[in-house]
Design an enzyme around this catalytic site. Structure first.
Site, PDB file in Angstrom:
ATOM      1  CG  HIS A 145      -1.816  -1.135   1.353  1.00  0.00           C
ATOM      2  ND1 HIS A 145      -2.671  -1.508   0.342  1.00  0.00           N
ATOM      3  CD2 HIS A 145      -2.011  -2.021   2.361  1.00  0.00           C
ATOM      4  CE1 HIS A 145      -3.351  -2.582   0.740  1.00  0.00           C
ATOM      5  NE2 HIS A 145      -2.955  -2.908   1.951  1.00  0.00           N
ATOM      6  CG  HIS A 198      -6.259  -5.928   0.672  1.00  0.00           C
ATOM      7  ND1 HIS A 198      -7.323  -5.297   1.252  1.00  0.00           N
ATOM      8  CD2 HIS A 198      -5.189  -5.694   1.457  1.00  0.00           C
ATOM      9  CE1 HIS A 198      -6.909  -4.711   2.364  1.00  0.00           C
ATOM     10  NE2 HIS A 198      -5.635  -4.925   2.510  1.00  0.00           N
TER      11      HIS A 198
END
Lengths: 211, 330
Positions: free
Chosen positions: B56, B218
């Site tokens: 991330h 994700h």
């Protein structure tokens, strides 16, 4: 009566299964989750196997607790705390036992499933690990109550676990990442229920070897 | 799969090494752990610890520094860090005023951070936590795990971090963080899926003329797949979902974040931002500040999310306060 050698054998066989089914579990997770279940479980059990030689002289409860601690610190995600807690609770339940009588095995499994429910705040029927684990444990209890042997009970337990895996295809996920898919999760097999079914497969294989 | 990596098993570790080498004035690594802490430990304040799976970036290590986080814990890619790692981070940054854990609402993150909090409490460290859940794509109902924590989490880091810098108590910092969580909403879209190195293939398939709406961070599939549209039509859809949930009124003030998913160029993010501002102007909603860029990415996903945060005077002041981190400077 399950001996320490059989407990160790179970851990080794289950670790092999997690390596062997790494891709299958990952593929299942890619369909409804984030696609890492097999990767995480195989990484965790690889660490368990590396650690095992240093604890295999210890008691059953210490071995199980060590497996739990290793899983908690290496698997990550949701599976780490869940499988880790299960092994740690099973360890606590077998404290002081040099071998496990049928009621000890049942107590360990009950504690393990209780730990998973506490940590995951889940119930049966939510498309999780519990959907193969609870029916498998129930099958063991039913068989033992009927006076069958643990070897016979574990055959039924494995069947119940796989039936539970099949059942997860028919239900909506309401826990874990698959819940974000809502109805799109129907038709897919739950990866956690699947990896748990392999645990009962491993238990069954250990039991049948000892016949 | 075509990536700049050496070994799929070592991606997180080598990335952290690279971050520390690039930014020694901001962060250092706790030896033996995948934890980044401020280069200089700040005392006399509540410490903020966040983290999650890797992939991330710049979240979360990129937000460690003045005015934001004190530590960020990096798990494997898209996998929550383990309790022992989070516990080390808590111990390292606790300065006696307590530690606030900022957790994104994912089953794994919550379990691992809660286990870490239990370990820390057993050692007498005061720990509180908040759970971010800004993603409006997921219904917050009894039948889901609740909304996901996505890019809006960065506003929680920023505003709660600024609150902590004022010397506020753990309870006060937590209350401010919860106010942000209650007022921040996000909706995302993907044009191309991402590839987790260890998986070696994309998380889902999208054809050239499709987009995935309601995407998480994700690489998991979103909630709806539709034919690709123009940027304005896509923003209209995202904004409609956010506004429906948030119900902002004319005269409200908001902060806007247009977050890139990793493989979307700034050019496209600015085109999205243009439309967001048009819509807000039409509704009489004032924009206090806008942030455009990669804040909470999904490795190499092409996509973006729109975040709105409805502000009050306290949040405005804290949002505008100085922050100096690798990934967020103000």
């Amino acid at each position: 009566m399950a001996t320490k050698a059989e407990v160790l054998d179970f851990i080794r066989i289950y670790a092999d299964k997690m390596a062997e089914h790494r891709q299958e579990l990952t593929d299942l997770d890619q369909a409804i989750g984030d696609g890492d279940h097999g990767i995480n479980m195989s990484r965790g059990f690889k660490a368990v196997m590396e650690k095992l030689p240093t604890v295999e002289d210890k008691s059953i409860d210490e071995i199980l607790k060590s497996v739990g601690m290793t899983l908690v610190s290496t698997v990550g995600g949701a599976s780490g705390p869940l499988y880790g807690t299960a092994f740690m609770k099973a360890g606590m339940a077998t404290k002081g036992k040099e071998a496990l009588a049928d009621e000890d095995v049942i107590k360990a499994l009950d504690e393990a499933v209780g730990g998973i429910q506490f940590r995951g705040k889940a119930e049966k029927g939510e498309k999780t690990i519990l959907d193969s684990m609870i029916p498998a444990i129930d099958a063991i209890k039913a068989c033992i109550n009927e006076g069958k042997t643990m070897e016979a009970a574990l055959i039924e337990a494995e069947k119940a676990a796989w039936a539970g895996v099949e059942y997860t295809k028919t239900i909506i996920a309401t826990k874990g990442r698959a819940s974000y898919l809502g109805e799109r999760s129907i038709g897919h097999q739950d990866p956690g229920a699947t990896s748990m079914a392999y645990a009962f497969q491993a238990l069954n294989e250990v039991a049948q070897k000892g016949r | 799969m075509k990536k700049f990596i050496n070994d799929v098993e070592n991606v997180e570790n080598e990335m952290l090494e690279g971050i520390v080498l690039a930014h020694p004035e901001y962060v250092k690594r706790l030896e033996g752990f995948n934890v980044l802490v401020r280069a200089d430990k700040k005392t006399g304040k509540v410490a903020l610890v966040s983290g999650g799976g890797s992939g991330h970036e710049p979240a979360h290590g990129g937000f460690v520094g003045k005015g934001m986080l004190d530590a960020a814990v990096a798990g494997s890619i898209f996998t929550s860090p383990t309790p022992d790692q989070v516990f080390e981070a808590i111990k390292a940054v606790d300065a006696g005023k307590g530690v606030l854990l900022v957790i994104k609402n994912y089953t794994g993150d919550i379990m691992n951070f809660e286990m870490a909090a239990e370990l820390a409490e057993a050692e007498g460290i005061k720990v509180a936590n908040v759970v971010t859940n800004d993603d409006v794509a997921v219904e917050d109902s009894l039948y889901t795990t609740g909304r996901r924590g996505v890019a809006g989490t960065v506003f929680v880091h920023k505003i709660a971090g600024a609150k902590a810098e004022t010397g506020a108590s753990l309870e006060e910092v937590k209350a401010t963080a919860e106010k942000v969580i209650a007022n921040v909403r996000t909706m995302g879209v993907a044009l191309k899926p991402c590839t987790v190195p260890a998986a070696g293939k994309p998380g889902f398939e999208l054809s050239e003329d499709e987009m995935e709406l309601g995407i998480g961070i994700h690489g998991e599939p979103g909630t709806e797949r539709k034919p690709i549209q123009t940027a304005d039509v896509i923003v209209d859809y995202l904004m409609e979902r956010i506004v429906k949930d948030m119900k902002p009124q004319a005269g409200d003030e908001v902060a806007v974040m247009i977050n890139g998913s990793g493989a979307t160029p700034p050019m496209e993010l600015y085109i999205l931002n243009r439309r967001v501002h048009q819509i807000l102007a039409d509704k009489g909603i004032k924009v206090f500040k806008t942030f455009v860029g990669d804040y909470m990415t999904s490795i190499d996903m092409a996509g973006a999310s729109v975040t709105l945060l409805k502000l009050d005077d306290e949040m405005k002041e804290l949002l505008a306060a100085k922050a100096d981190t690798i990934g967020f400077k103000l």
